[in-house]
Design a protein around this motif. Structure first.
Motif: not given
Length: 290
Positions: A276-288
């Motif tokens: 089962n594949e999850m929907d891909p996500i994007s990670v913008d590191l400036e918020y982390l």
């Protein structure tokens, strides 16, 4: 070889008791048979208080061999039934056919063991694989839970022994089709303590993809936590699983990626053990990144 016609003036001696002194019997034992082995035919008595005089021992054994009866080990035996509460101590005195009696009582104690218990069983509820390991833990009894456990389908009669016999941990690998399962389980320890139980579970198809339950950046590493074991990939452009590079922590819930450029956007896709594949996500590191 010399013999003597002088009368035997030596009192009998006790060679063994069955059960042995200080033995444990099963938790549900309310009565046991005490057997006493002697070097000569005798009549034995016992008292629940310590006495030194054979005539003061109030209870005579139920049955004693006569002078012509000896077992295969060359001993004469007396036997009697003993009622048990929790711990029973008897003081035994025996006298031979000539009336010569022991003057020092033989102490015999027997106790009930703790009840054997099943403390844990698994699985419970749904499992999402056809290769199912049923497991259980036992405790107490005569030896800290060491026992032999068996299982059977609730619709059958015969129990099947599990692996890890004479242990407090027991397991068995089963290959099962999808469906609901109810198993009766039974364990028995070395002195006959028995405990019974049941486990119920279902083998189901997992059609739900893993989800990301936590995401954080710390000291140059991006950590990705999923809610079930999975394998994750990343890319710096939008990807589906199979198009990226692996994160550390395959087939796990804990995944990590060393970050070389905090200004980059990272795309993450994961797949669980059942495809089962999850929907891909994007990670913008400036918020982390602080």
């Amino acid at each position: 070889l010399t013999t003597s016609s002088a009368p035997d003036t030596t009192p009998p001696s006790i060679a063994y008791t069955i059960p042995e002194h200080s033995a444990l019997v099963s938790y549900d034992t309310n009565e046991t048979t005490l057997r006493v082995g002697l070097n000569e035919a005798s009549i034995c008595r016992y008292s629940k208080t310590k006495v030194d005089d054979y005539d003061n021992a109030e209870t005579t054994f139920d049955d004693c061999d006569d002078q012509y009866e000896y077992n295969e080990f060359g001993y004469s035996e007396c036997a009697t039934s003993v009622l048990l509460d929790q711990t029973e101590t008897l003081y035994i005195l025996c006298a031979d056919d000539g009336g010569y009696a022991m003057t020092e009582p033989h102490t015999w104690t027997v106790s009930k063991s703790p009840a054997l218990e099943i403390t844990q069983v698994s699985p419970e509820g749904p499992v999402y694989t056809n290769e199912v390991t049923i497991q259980m833990n036992t405790a107490y009894g005569v030896s800290d839970g060491d026992s032999i456990c068996s299982y059977k389908d609730s619709d059958t009669i015969a129990y099947i022994p599990m692996e890890n016999v004479e242990s407090s941990y027991h397991d068995q690998l089963l290959t099962l089709p999808m469906g609901n399962y109810d198993y009766d389980i039974k364990c028995e320890d070395a002195i006959g303590n028995v405990v019974e139980g049941m486990m119920s579970f279902s083998v189901e198809s997992d059609t739900t993809a893993a989800q990301i339950s936590a995401l954080y950046y710390l000291s140059g590493t991006l950590y990705v936590i999923t809610d079930e074991a999975s394998t994750c990939q990343y890319g710096t452009t939008a990807i589906d699983f199979g198009e990226g590079e692996l994160l550390a922590g395959q087939a796990s819930t804990d995944h990590s990626l060393t970050i070389n450029d905090v200004d980059e956007t990272y795309y993450i896709a994961c797949i669980d053990a059942y495809g089962n594949e999850m929907d891909p996500i994007s990670v913008d590191l400036e918020y982390l990144v602080e």
